[in-house]
Design a protein around this motif. Structure first.
Motif, PDB file in Angstrom:
ATOM      1  N   GLN A   1       0.951  -1.661   0.178  1.00 47.15           N
ATOM      2  CA  GLN A   1       0.045  -0.210  -0.049  1.00 47.15           C
ATOM      3  C   GLN A   1       0.758   1.271   0.035  1.00 47.15           C
ATOM      4  O   GLN A   1       0.356   2.292  -0.654  1.00 47.15           O
ATOM      5  CB  GLN A   1      -0.866   0.157   1.390  1.00 47.15           C
ATOM      6  CG  GLN A   1      -1.614  -1.211   0.984  1.00 47.15           C
ATOM      7  CD  GLN A   1      -2.937  -1.406   2.586  1.00 47.15           C
ATOM      8  OE1 GLN A   1      -2.721  -0.387   3.596  1.00 47.15           O
ATOM      9  NE2 GLN A   1      -4.056  -2.207   2.222  1.00 47.15           N
ATOM     10  N   THR A   2       1.896   1.260   0.952  1.00 44.48           N
ATOM     11  CA  THR A   2       2.702   2.408   1.006  1.00 44.48           C
ATOM     12  C   THR A   2       3.461   2.737  -0.548  1.00 44.48           C
ATOM     13  O   THR A   2       3.679   3.632  -1.211  1.00 44.48           O
ATOM     14  CB  THR A   2       3.684   1.993   1.656  1.00 44.48           C
ATOM     15  OG1 THR A   2       3.248   1.567   2.993  1.00 44.48           O
ATOM     16  CG2 THR A   2       4.883   3.397   2.024  1.00 44.48           C
ATOM     17  N   ASP A   3       3.284   1.086  -1.155  1.00 44.31           N
ATOM     18  CA  ASP A   3       4.382   1.588  -2.753  1.00 44.31           C
ATOM     19  C   ASP A   3       3.087   2.302  -3.327  1.00 44.31           C
ATOM     20  O   ASP A   3       3.726   3.099  -4.584  1.00 44.31           O
ATOM     21  CB  ASP A   3       4.684   0.004  -3.280  1.00 44.31           C
ATOM     22  CG  ASP A   3       5.774   0.353  -4.068  1.00 44.31           C
ATOM     23  OD1 ASP A   3       7.211   1.108  -4.441  1.00 44.31           O
ATOM     24  OD2 ASP A   3       5.593  -0.091  -5.018  1.00 44.31           O
ATOM     25  N   GLY A   4       2.182   1.804  -3.412  1.00 43.91           N
ATOM     26  CA  GLY A   4       1.078   2.619  -4.524  1.00 43.91           C
ATOM     27  C   GLY A   4       1.499   3.610  -3.767  1.00 43.91           C
ATOM     28  O   GLY A   4       0.371   4.377  -5.271  1.00 43.91           O
ATOM     29  N   LEU A   5       0.724   4.582  -2.878  1.00 45.50           N
ATOM     30  CA  LEU A   5       0.091   4.923  -2.537  1.00 45.50           C
ATOM     31  C   LEU A   5       1.626   6.417  -3.086  1.00 45.50           C
ATOM     32  O   LEU A   5       1.739   7.788  -3.950  1.00 45.50           O
ATOM     33  CB  LEU A   5       0.846   5.654  -1.241  1.00 45.50           C
ATOM     34  CG  LEU A   5      -0.905   5.782   0.161  1.00 45.50           C
ATOM     35  CD1 LEU A   5      -0.517   6.121   1.891  1.00 45.50           C
ATOM     36  CD2 LEU A   5      -1.602   6.816  -1.082  1.00 45.50           C
ATOM     37  N   TYR A   6       3.258   6.040  -2.976  1.00 48.57           N
ATOM     38  CA  TYR A   6       4.280   6.276  -3.410  1.00 48.57           C
ATOM     39  C   TYR A   6       4.491   6.370  -4.583  1.00 48.57           C
ATOM     40  O   TYR A   6       4.106   7.691  -5.905  1.00 48.57           O
ATOM     41  CB  TYR A   6       5.429   5.572  -2.793  1.00 48.57           C
ATOM     42  CG  TYR A   6       6.833   6.074  -3.402  1.00 48.57           C
ATOM     43  CD1 TYR A   6       6.940   7.354  -3.285  1.00 48.57           C
ATOM     44  CD2 TYR A   6       7.768   5.448  -4.459  1.00 48.57           C
ATOM     45  CE1 TYR A   6       8.704   8.234  -3.985  1.00 48.57           C
ATOM     46  CE2 TYR A   6       8.345   5.693  -5.010  1.00 48.57           C
ATOM     47  CZ  TYR A   6       8.711   7.243  -4.859  1.00 48.57           C
ATOM     48  OH  TYR A   6      10.105   7.781  -5.333  1.00 48.57           O
ATOM     49  N   GLN A   7       3.486   5.472  -5.586  1.00 48.31           N
ATOM     50  CA  GLN A   7       3.586   5.249  -7.000  1.00 48.31           C
ATOM     51  C   GLN A   7       2.755   6.528  -7.085  1.00 48.31           C
ATOM     52  O   GLN A   7       2.844   7.541  -8.231  1.00 48.31           O
ATOM     53  CB  GLN A   7       3.056   4.393  -7.242  1.00 48.31           C
ATOM     54  CG  GLN A   7       4.712   3.738  -7.750  1.00 48.31           C
ATOM     55  CD  GLN A   7       4.164   2.258  -8.758  1.00 48.31           C
ATOM     56  OE1 GLN A   7       3.270   2.324  -9.446  1.00 48.31           O
ATOM     57  NE2 GLN A   7       4.825   1.519  -8.508  1.00 48.31           N
ATOM     58  N   PHE A   8       1.654   7.041  -6.479  1.00 50.29           N
ATOM     59  CA  PHE A   8       0.164   7.557  -6.878  1.00 50.29           C
ATOM     60  C   PHE A   8       0.460   8.896  -6.965  1.00 50.29           C
ATOM     61  O   PHE A   8       0.882   9.959  -8.098  1.00 50.29           O
ATOM     62  CB  PHE A   8      -0.510   7.184  -5.849  1.00 50.29           C
ATOM     63  CG  PHE A   8      -1.546   8.193  -5.819  1.00 50.29           C
ATOM     64  CD1 PHE A   8      -2.729   8.874  -7.367  1.00 50.29           C
ATOM     65  CD2 PHE A   8      -2.260   9.194  -4.468  1.00 50.29           C
ATOM     66  CE1 PHE A   8      -3.428   9.494  -7.032  1.00 50.29           C
ATOM     67  CE2 PHE A   8      -3.292   9.938  -4.460  1.00 50.29           C
ATOM     68  CZ  PHE A   8      -4.262  10.535  -5.707  1.00 50.29           C
TER      69      PHE A   8
ATOM     70  N   HIS B   1      -3.426  12.969  -0.369  1.00 50.40           N
ATOM     71  CA  HIS B   1      -3.367  12.682  -1.472  1.00 50.40           C
ATOM     72  C   HIS B   1      -3.899  13.721  -3.002  1.00 50.40           C
ATOM     73  O   HIS B   1      -3.057  14.636  -3.378  1.00 50.40           O
ATOM     74  CB  HIS B   1      -2.786  12.124  -1.895  1.00 50.40           C
ATOM     75  CG  HIS B   1      -0.719  11.074  -1.722  1.00 50.40           C
ATOM     76  ND1 HIS B   1      -1.020  10.797  -0.166  1.00 50.40           N
ATOM     77  CD2 HIS B   1      -0.065  10.668  -2.389  1.00 50.40           C
ATOM     78  CE1 HIS B   1       0.737  10.468  -0.377  1.00 50.40           C
ATOM     79  NE2 HIS B   1       0.889  10.793  -1.476  1.00 50.40           N
ATOM     80  N   ALA B   2      -5.215  12.691  -2.797  1.00 50.38           N
ATOM     81  CA  ALA B   2      -5.610  13.682  -3.438  1.00 50.38           C
ATOM     82  C   ALA B   2      -5.725  14.273  -3.484  1.00 50.38           C
ATOM     83  O   ALA B   2      -6.172  15.415  -4.714  1.00 50.38           O
ATOM     84  CB  ALA B   2      -6.947  12.727  -3.665  1.00 50.38           C
ATOM     85  N   SER B   3      -7.020  15.478  -2.371  1.00 50.46           N
ATOM     86  CA  SER B   3      -6.678  17.059  -1.965  1.00 50.46           C
ATOM     87  C   SER B   3      -5.771  17.645  -2.582  1.00 50.46           C
ATOM     88  O   SER B   3      -5.832  18.451  -2.889  1.00 50.46           O
ATOM     89  CB  SER B   3      -6.820  16.977  -0.412  1.00 50.46           C
ATOM     90  OG  SER B   3      -8.064  16.038  -0.400  1.00 50.46           O
ATOM     91  N   LEU B   4      -4.880  17.117  -1.684  1.00 49.31           N
ATOM     92  CA  LEU B   4      -3.048  17.746  -2.651  1.00 49.31           C
ATOM     93  C   LEU B   4      -2.732  18.046  -4.122  1.00 49.31           C
ATOM     94  O   LEU B   4      -2.822  19.295  -4.090  1.00 49.31           O
ATOM     95  CB  LEU B   4      -1.687  17.389  -1.878  1.00 49.31           C
ATOM     96  CG  LEU B   4      -1.759  17.665  -0.545  1.00 49.31           C
ATOM     97  CD1 LEU B   4      -0.295  16.804   0.427  1.00 49.31           C
ATOM     98  CD2 LEU B   4      -1.913  18.488  -0.210  1.00 49.31           C
ATOM     99  N   ALA B   5      -3.336  16.773  -5.067  1.00 47.04           N
ATOM    100  CA  ALA B   5      -3.200  16.811  -6.011  1.00 47.04           C
ATOM    101  C   ALA B   5      -4.319  17.681  -6.644  1.00 47.04           C
ATOM    102  O   ALA B   5      -4.250  18.338  -7.924  1.00 47.04           O
ATOM    103  CB  ALA B   5      -3.428  15.692  -6.362  1.00 47.04           C
TER     104      ALA B   5
END
Lengths: 233, 526
Positions: free
Chosen positions: B131-138, B258-262
């Motif tokens: 999951q961390t990896d997924g978030l990082y890639q995101f 993350h999405a908010s920041l994006a």
């Protein structure tokens, strides 16, 4: 002008400086000048003792000059020359289609104004003498005989197609005035034709027969985006 | 709390999955028994008991708790059968062995419990790493996305990858209206009845729906995101085969942040873009103002000077001086008029407030009108020019294109050192009309070929008047026609301008004129 009484000009203009310049200049040329500073005064002046010509500023404090022209045209053929600081072609077309005889964009020189006034007065006089449509027209080097449908330029006969002849005749009858594309199309082609390029192509052919250098016309003048004018001076 | 998803999985494991565990426990207990049997003469009984802990540990680690329990039971049975007197029966002679059995069983139980926990933690760690990896890639993909319009789609793609199922992104506008920004897979967004959950999530800025205390019966989870003063929500409908555990909440929250920041970044990017446009417009305006204040004041100064002199000193001036001052007033006024006209044209063109009115017009008419106009403004400079037009009609905005013709001719007149002829050639190349306008002036300094089309750039010898707008207007008009204009020095002196304009096909009623020569008048008339 051949008649001895000076022509009366109604000057409708709200700018005092502009009125002063025009009054001085026109008086110097022996015109009788009546002044109006808004549309209301202009209406009064016209209905009282009609002038021979109206110089009309488009931006009046109490209404649009175009509306005034339209209103006037419903009952009078008094020549109207529009003076306006709006230099856009659309405004010119609108004023001319509303019935104005000519359009001058501010700033203009006195010579140009006097030339337009002369043309407008002459045209008005000619319209009065319309009873005789058989008069041969002489305009500059151009000579049109409506009876024999003959056209001569510098005394040389020119062969025109019927359409070209009708176009030239309409322009010559209104010599000196700017005629909008729509006005010409309506009078020469009849209602239903609205393609400006039809007119442009016909004009090009006419120029090739009449002008010595069609790429530098001296008789059939283009008012770009507005229409055409047959030069008369 | 962290290991609960894993324990849930092991409890739910269907029977066929357990068969290998039981088989392994049987095999290992058999092996241990064989080993113990072989060494029974020099091993004491406690050693033998210890030996049986090995298969329990192994099975507990590899196959989980139930298999470990089975192994414990089997071990107790095997020990009793083979190594407790009377041998080869399950009967027990000494009651002290009952204690040994109990201890063996309890030890097995404890070991298996510990092992299972270690395993669950390990699996959990792996899941978290994924999951961390997924978030990082995101995060990384968001940073490398330059197009703000692609951000919603990107968010949803990653949401699908991380959580599975169907996702959608909703945004509220300034009036509070909720609109769907994107859905993945498309069309799989919550329907009308789900909107109340999304709206609650947007308004309260709290998660709602499945797995939360608010609307827990909803088929999806709604996560709040915020961008500037506006709120939005991401909905996730989990795959029924992969339902979310408790541990997914922190991940969901992190994802929403993350999405908010994006979204914020995308919005700021767009704002920065429009700010840059505003800055350019401001720059243009300030150049215009500084140039207007200089170039308009200069002629105005001459007019004022000449006018006041005439008014105050008129009586003492001779006729010559009178005439000279009057000429100054007229010339300078004309110069100002030209300048103002150019400025207005430029502003109008740049503001895009003059839509093109394309018409077919004989090129001759354009050039004729332009020459008449120039003859009026430059009465002492007759234009000697040759025209080679292989194209009779061109499709342009006549009023705007007349400006191009006038400005180019004026430019040639201004720079011509003597009465050298100007040439204007036209021909077609494919569906483009090409115009080449040549003069025999001094040419353009090297490197200035493009710069002369910039506003307020002048390439005039001192004393040659100009606003620096003529060629800029030409370019603006031609670009509005989706054409190009370039300038280059001619090999034998002078400049050649080359204009290319795309042209449509001639309309049917003009076709007879399409022959490359002059229009044949007889053929054209109706």
């Amino acid at each position: 002008m051949t008649n001895t009484t000076p022509a009366r000009i109604l000057l409708v203009e709200d700018e005092i400086q502009m009125r002063r310049f025009l009054r001085t200049a026109l008086n110097a040329r022996d015109f009788d000048v009546i002044e109006a500073s808004n549309a209301r005064e202009a209406r009064l002046a016209v209905t009282g003792r009609p002038p021979d010509l109206i110089l009309l500023d488009l931006g009046l404090p109490d209404g649009d000059g175009i509306d005034f022209t339209r209103e006037l045209r419903s009952w009078s053929q008094l020549p109207v020359i529009v003076l306006s600081a709006r230099g856009r072609e659309d405004d010119k077309v609108m004023a001319l289609d509303a019935g104005a005889d000519d359009y001058l964009t501010k700033p203009f020189g006195l010579n140009e104004l006097l030339a337009r006034i002369r043309v407008a007065l002459r045209h008005a006089a000619r319209s009065h003498a319309r009873d005789n449509p058989e008069t041969i027209l002489h305009i500059g080097p151009l000579q049109l005989d409506p009876v024999r449908r003959e056209v001569r330029i510098d005394d040389q006969p020119v062969t025109l197609t019927p359409l070209e002849y009708r176009l030239l005749w309409y322009l010559a009858k209104n010599a000196g005035r700017v005629l909008t594309h729509q006005l010409i199309l309506r009078h020469v082609w009849g209602p239903g034709t609205s393609q400006t390029h039809t007119l442009r192509v016909c004009m090009a052919q006419l120029r090739h027969k009449i002008e010595s250098d069609p790429a530098h016309p001296r008789i059939l003048m283009t008012e770009m985006g507005v229409g055409y004018r047959l030069r008369d001076d | 709390m962290n290991n609960s998803p894993a324990s849930a999985t092991s409890h739910d494991r269907p029977d066929p999955d357990k068969a290998p565990g039981y088989a392994a426990s049987l095999a290992l207990v058999t092996l241990t028994t064989a080993l113990a049997f072989w060494g029974r003469h020099w091993l004491t009984q406690p050693d033998l008991v210890m030996l049986y802990l090995l298969p329990i540990m192994g099975v507990a680690y590899r196959f989980g708790q139930s298999a470990a329990l089975a192994t414990s039971a089997l071990s107790v049975a095997a020990f009793d059968f083979f190594f407790v007197h009377p041998y080869f029966t399950f009967a027990v002679s000494d009651s002290q062995y009952l204690l040994t059995f109990s201890i063996l069983f309890v030890v097995g139980l404890v070991i298996s419990g510990l092992m299972t926990r270690i395993r669950a933690q390990e699996r959990n760690a792996r899941e978290q790493e994924r999951q961390t990896d997924g978030l990082y890639q995101f995060g990384r993909e968001l940073l490398s996305t330059l197009d703000p319009g692609k951000v919603p789609e990107l968010i949803l793609r990653h949401a699908c990858r991380l959580f599975g199922g169907a996702t959608s992104l909703w945004l509220t506008d300034a009036t509070g209206t909720l609109t769907l920004a994107a859905a993945n897979p498309p069309g799989c967004q919550p329907q009308e009845d789900g909107l109340v959950v999304i709206r609650w999530c947007c308004e309260q800025r709290q998660a709602a729906g499945q797995g939360t205390p608010v609307f827990p019966d909803t088929a999806f989870t709604a996560l709040p995101i915020t961008t500037g003063r506006l709120a939005g929500a991401i909905t996730i409908r989990f795959d029924p085969r992969r339902p979310p555990g408790q541990g997914v909440r922190p991940l969901l929250d992190a994802f929403a942040r993350h999405a908010s920041l994006a979204m914020d970044r995308a919005r700021l990017g767009e704002e920065a873009e429009s700010a840059a446009v505003r800055v350019r417009t401001e720059e243009m305006r300030s150049t215009l103002l500084s140039m207007a204040s200089h170039d308009l004041r200069t002629p105005l100064a001459s007019i004022t000077g000449a006018g006041t002199t005439l008014r105050d000193e008129g009586a003492t001036l001779d006729n010559n001086a009178h005439a000279e001052l009057l000429a100054t007033i007229c010339t300078e006024a004309e110069r100002m008029e030209r300048l103002i006209t150019n400025l207005l044209d430029m502003v109008r063109l740049e503001s895009g407030s003059c839509p093109l009115r394309l018409e077919w017009i004989p090129f001759e008419e354009l050039i004729g009108a332009a020459r008449v106009r120039l003859a009026k403004s430059h009465p002492d400079q007759p234009i000697a020019m040759t025209i080679e037009d292989q194209v009779a009609l061109i499709h342009v905005d006549p009023v705007l294109f007349e400006h191009v013709v006038v400005n180019l001719l004026e430019n040639a007149l201004k720079h011509a050192t003597s009465a050298h002829a100007i040439t204007w050639k036209l021909h077609m190349e494919g569906n483009r009309v090409v115009m080449r306008i040549g003069d025999r002036g001094p040419g353009i300094p090297a490197g200035m070929e493009e710069a002369i089309f910039e506003k307020f750039v002048r390439n005039a010898r001192p004393g040659v008047p100009g606003s620096g707008l003529g060629l800029a207007i030409c370019r603006a008009v031609i670009q509005a026609h989706r054409g190009t204009i370039h300038a280059l020095n001619r090999p034998r002196g002078g400049v050649e301008f080359r204009i290319e304009l795309p042209q449509p096909d001639l309309p049917a009623d003009l076709l007879p004129a399409a022959n490359p020569d002059r229009p044949a008048p007889e053929k054209l008339t109706t």
